[in-house]
Design an enzyme around this catalytic site. Structure first.
Site, short mmCIF file in Angstrom:
data_model
loop_
_atom_site.label_atom_id
_atom_site.label_comp_id
_atom_site.label_asym_id
_atom_site.label_seq_id
_atom_site.Cartn_x
_atom_site.Cartn_y
_atom_site.Cartn_z
N GLU A 170 -9.88 -12.87 -1.99
CA GLU A 170 -9.23 -13.87 -1.13
C GLU A 170 -9.85 -13.87 0.27
OE1 GLU A 170 -6.00 -13.11 1.34
OE2 GLU A 170 -5.27 -11.42 0.15
N VAL B 31 -3.19 -15.52 -1.69
CA VAL B 31 -3.23 -15.12 -3.11
C VAL B 31 -2.99 -16.33 -4.01
CG1 VAL B 31 -2.01 -13.76 -4.86
CG2 VAL B 31 -2.66 -12.72 -2.67
N LYS C 281 3.27 -6.49 -0.24
CA LYS C 281 3.27 -6.13 1.17
C LYS C 281 4.57 -5.35 1.50
CE LYS C 281 -0.08 -9.27 3.05
NZ LYS C 281 -0.94 -9.22 1.93
N1 PSU Z 1 -3.70 -10.31 4.49
C1 PSU Z 1 -3.51 -10.42 5.83
N2 PSU Z 1 -2.72 -11.43 6.28
C2 PSU Z 1 -2.11 -12.32 5.43
C3 PSU Z 1 -2.32 -12.19 4.04
C4 PSU Z 1 -3.13 -11.18 3.63
O1 PSU Z 1 -4.03 -9.60 6.57
O2 PSU Z 1 -1.41 -13.21 5.89
C5 PSU Z 1 -1.73 -13.21 3.08
C6 PSU Z 1 -2.07 -12.95 1.62
O3 PSU Z 1 -3.15 -13.80 1.31
C7 PSU Z 1 -0.81 -13.37 0.88
C8 PSU Z 1 -0.05 -14.08 1.95
O4 PSU Z 1 -1.11 -14.19 -0.22
O5 PSU Z 1 -0.36 -13.34 3.11
C9 PSU Z 1 1.42 -14.17 1.77
O6 PSU Z 1 1.94 -14.94 2.82
P1 PSU Z 1 3.33 -15.71 2.67
O7 PSU Z 1 4.35 -14.63 2.73
O8 PSU Z 1 3.35 -16.64 3.84
O9 PSU Z 1 3.27 -16.41 1.36
#
Ligand code: PSU
Ligand code: MN
Length: 308
Positions: free
Chosen positions: A28, A113, A166
């Protein structure tokens, strides 16, 4: 190669790997555009791609540049762009639903992702390595903030290697949601869900022990009409940050986000940046170690799929 949508641009290396049926792993780009600062983002990209190349696997870093989804980011282009990745307003954070808008408006952005899964699947790539997926945010019962990464896993046939999800999320709710969506969660040589910075939680998951076992699983899963799967790979022990240490810092980060009114797309990047500062870079070190570890595992899985 079969015909592909006109918004896909393949790098020569990825094109030839796909044509010859040799293994490819998707990476990604949100971690580059919204995660790490320059020049660390470029160094990480190289390190991850080198792990794959050394294993005989072709890396396909996916990113959107001026209305084209690039499947494979060429070195020269990466060098040119990396200093601008984090410039405010230059690169959007693109989830799956944002892709068509980005193409229509000639936007550039890092793919999360969900968007990476979508573009990988369209390209015929089945294995994707990331750091940690998004999921159900704490306080979801008030905000309904549930990452579209979870929906993507239930709809798109790609295996995602991740160090759990996360750590800033509501882990229990994320696992419940994955169960409801019918997404298998497989622990790589472990039976407790890993928590990104921390190797283990109390939540039980199914265990797989070898790449061969994964290949058998993947064939059966697809024949059953299954879509995505989460391969949960614990952070290496030497890079782990104990829950006792990182837990309270996550609480403070969440408190700060709320106090500043940060929500939606901006929340995950804010929390990760906050933790990077609070841990004086410790969380970034851990993030890098788990990323490399996930890419290593993804290469093994991609090679196993090719043998089968
Ligand atoms: N890695 C980072 N920052 C991010 C992400 C990854 O350092 O923001 C991303 C990933 O790509 C993951 C996304 O898919 O955060 C999820 O964000 P959200 O909760 O807004 O869906
Ligand atoms: Mn969200």
């Amino acid at each position: 190669m079969p015909s592909f949508p006109s918004f896909l641009t393949f790098s020569p290396a990825v094109r030839s790997a796909l044509e010859s049926g040799s293994p490819v792993v998707a990476l990604e780009s949100t971690v580059l555009t919204h995660g790490l600062p320059y020049p660390q983002n470029l160094q990480v990209l190289r390190a991850l791609e080198d792990i794959l190349l050394n294993a005989g696997v072709t890396p396909a870093t996916i990113i959107v540049l001026d209305s084209q989804a690039h499947i494979g980011l060429e070195e020269s282009l990466a060098e040119e762009l990396a200093p601008r990745f984090k410039e405010p307003g230059s690169f959007a954070k693109l989830g799956a639903r944002d892709l068509a808008t980005a193409f229509a408006r000639s936007l550039s952005g890092g793919t999360t992702v969900s968007a990476t899964m979508q573009l990988a699947a369209l390209s015929g790539i089945e294995i994707f390595a990331t750091g940690g997926i998004g999921g159900v945010h704490r306080g979801w019962n008030k905000t309904l903030d549930i990452s579209t990464d979870l929906t993507a896993l239930s709809q798109i046939p790609v295996a995602v290697v991740s160090a759990g999800c996360k750590a800033v999320l509501d882990i229990s709710a994320t696992l419940e949601c994955l169960e409801t969506l019918g997404v298998p969660v497989l622990g790589w040589q472990c039976e407790r869900f890993p928590l990104f910075y921390t190797r283990e939680s109390d939540y039980p998951i199914d265990r797989i022990d070898s790449a061969e076992q994964f290949a058998s699983f993947w064939h059966a899963h697809k024949e059953l009409g299954g879509k995505g799967v989460l391969i949960a790979n614990p952070i290496p022990a030497e890079a782990e940050i104990p829950g006792k240490e990182i837990g309270p810092q996550i609480e403070v980060a969440l408190f700060e986000a709320q106090a500043k009114g940060i929500s939606g797309k901006a929340l995950t990047p804010f929390l990760l940046d906050y933790l990077a500062q609070a841990t004086k870079g410790g969380s970034v070190e851990a993030n890098l170690a788990l990323l490399k570890n996930n890419v290593r595992l993804a290469s093994e899985l991609a090679l196993a799929l090719q043998r089968h």
